[in-house]
Design a protein around this motif. Sequence first.
Motif, short mmCIF file in Angstrom:
data_model
loop_
_atom_site.label_atom_id
_atom_site.label_comp_id
_atom_site.label_asym_id
_atom_site.label_seq_id
_atom_site.Cartn_x
_atom_site.Cartn_y
_atom_site.Cartn_z
N GLY A 100 0.65 -1.22 0.20
CA GLY A 100 -0.04 -0.06 0.18
C GLY A 100 0.70 1.24 -0.10
N LEU A 101 2.24 1.36 0.23
CA LEU A 101 2.82 2.42 0.00
C LEU A 101 2.76 3.20 -1.28
CD1 LEU A 101 5.10 4.42 1.39
CD2 LEU A 101 6.67 2.81 0.18
N PRO A 102 2.26 4.51 -1.41
CA PRO A 102 2.08 4.95 -2.73
C PRO A 102 3.41 5.46 -3.45
CG PRO A 102 1.41 6.67 -0.93
CD PRO A 102 1.88 5.34 -0.38
N ALA A 103 4.11 4.62 -3.83
CA ALA A 103 5.30 5.04 -4.44
C ALA A 103 5.71 3.89 -5.54
CB ALA A 103 6.44 4.73 -3.41
N LYS A 104 6.72 4.24 -6.27
CA LYS A 104 7.29 3.11 -7.35
C LYS A 104 8.65 3.31 -7.39
CE LYS A 104 3.04 2.52 -9.46
NZ LYS A 104 2.36 3.26 -8.46
N VAL A 105 9.20 2.16 -7.98
CA VAL A 105 10.73 1.81 -8.14
C VAL A 105 10.82 2.27 -9.43
CG1 VAL A 105 12.40 0.15 -8.49
CG2 VAL A 105 10.88 -0.20 -6.68
N ILE A 106 11.81 3.43 -9.56
CA ILE A 106 11.82 4.08 -11.07
C ILE A 106 13.14 4.01 -11.61
CG2 ILE A 106 9.78 5.73 -10.28
CD1 ILE A 106 12.41 7.79 -9.62
N MET A 107 14.21 3.32 -11.12
CA MET A 107 15.48 2.94 -11.52
C MET A 107 16.15 1.62 -10.75
SD MET A 107 18.50 5.36 -12.18
CE MET A 107 20.19 4.87 -12.81
N ILE A 108 16.87 1.21 -11.36
CA ILE A 108 17.72 -0.08 -10.62
C ILE A 108 19.17 0.57 -10.80
CG2 ILE A 108 18.68 -2.38 -10.77
CD1 ILE A 108 15.64 -1.93 -9.61
N PHE A 109 20.13 0.77 -9.64
CA PHE A 109 21.13 0.96 -9.82
C PHE A 109 22.15 -0.17 -9.83
CE2 PHE A 109 20.21 4.78 -7.11
CZ PHE A 109 20.53 5.68 -8.02
N ALA A 110 21.93 -1.22 -9.36
CA ALA A 110 22.82 -2.71 -9.19
C ALA A 110 21.68 -3.71 -9.99
CB ALA A 110 23.23 -2.80 -7.90
N VAL A 111 21.89 -4.20 -10.97
CA VAL A 111 21.11 -5.22 -11.29
C VAL A 111 21.71 -6.81 -10.87
CG1 VAL A 111 20.11 -4.33 -13.52
CG2 VAL A 111 22.31 -5.30 -13.48
#
Length: 323
Positions: A100-111
């Motif tokens: 339920g946290l209103p957020a998004k992952v928008i980039m990955i630094f370490a794949v």
Amino acid sequence: MKTRRTPRSEKLVALILFAAFIHAVPVAAQKLTQIHIGVPTNTVTWFPLYVAWKKGIFQEQGIELLPVTMSVRASLGALASRHISYITPLGSSMTAIANGLPAKVIMIFAVRSHHVLVAKRDIATPSALRGRGVAISQPGGTVHRQFLKILEHYRVDAKSINMINLGEMPSRALALKAGTIDAAMLSVPYDLFMEKDGFRPLAYMKDVAEFPLLGLIAHDERMRERPDEVKRVLTAALKGIAYTKSHREEVLPLLKQFVGLPDLDMTRKTFDVIKDLWPDNGIPSDKGLATALTMADVPANIPAERIVDWSFVSSAALSLKIR
């Protein structure tokens, strides 16, 4: 013949001179947007972000980056209350977003992960760990799950290993040095320090599987209200990755300082191990994303689009002509 200057022409000249002056003013002298980013302790996973900060790449985007060292729990709370702009813990953030946290992952630094399985010198392969004691952090944690991935890759039954929960990495390294265990899950550059003491790296997680470990997470409200800022932050981050990879010798002193390495020779070895962790375009493969979602215990019925949003970083990569 003397040219007659009218009030209108004088105003035009003044505007041109003013515009020239504005472009001549260094970025540092202009008003920068302060951006706080919650980060873990200094680890190689977010080193390109540090490079972008120190090399003025964020300033080029009109941003004054202010990294704040925070625990995972504190960073999630700060993001939820919008007291901080962005955070970096990936797995815990994915779990929180699914809940339920209103957020998004928008980039990955370490794949890929910087963790490595290190053992006593007489142990040559992971299969030789059967019946031996191996230190992990805690059951169900990221380190534990990565160790299970290594065992699966080398077809070693996890039940044949005596896994010992020793918490943080320094405790695991000390136990290995003391001889109370036979191997331990550590991280780069600890493997190089341990090699000097006669121990052997058995498997690097980065060579076993794509395992996204760190990202950039933003509140939905931030993305909705400040899309230009979000893109500028991601543009700087991507430029930081590109700069780090293409300026090896130049960034070595920064890496040495960042993770506390004793000399440039060890720093070069560390760089050569970690350079493949950072994705050029800030996006993991579909398989890598699936692994991250599974490790974060995101229910299978929740679509990835509820957890991640690659639109901003894709736009930033396109502007930089990164594929």
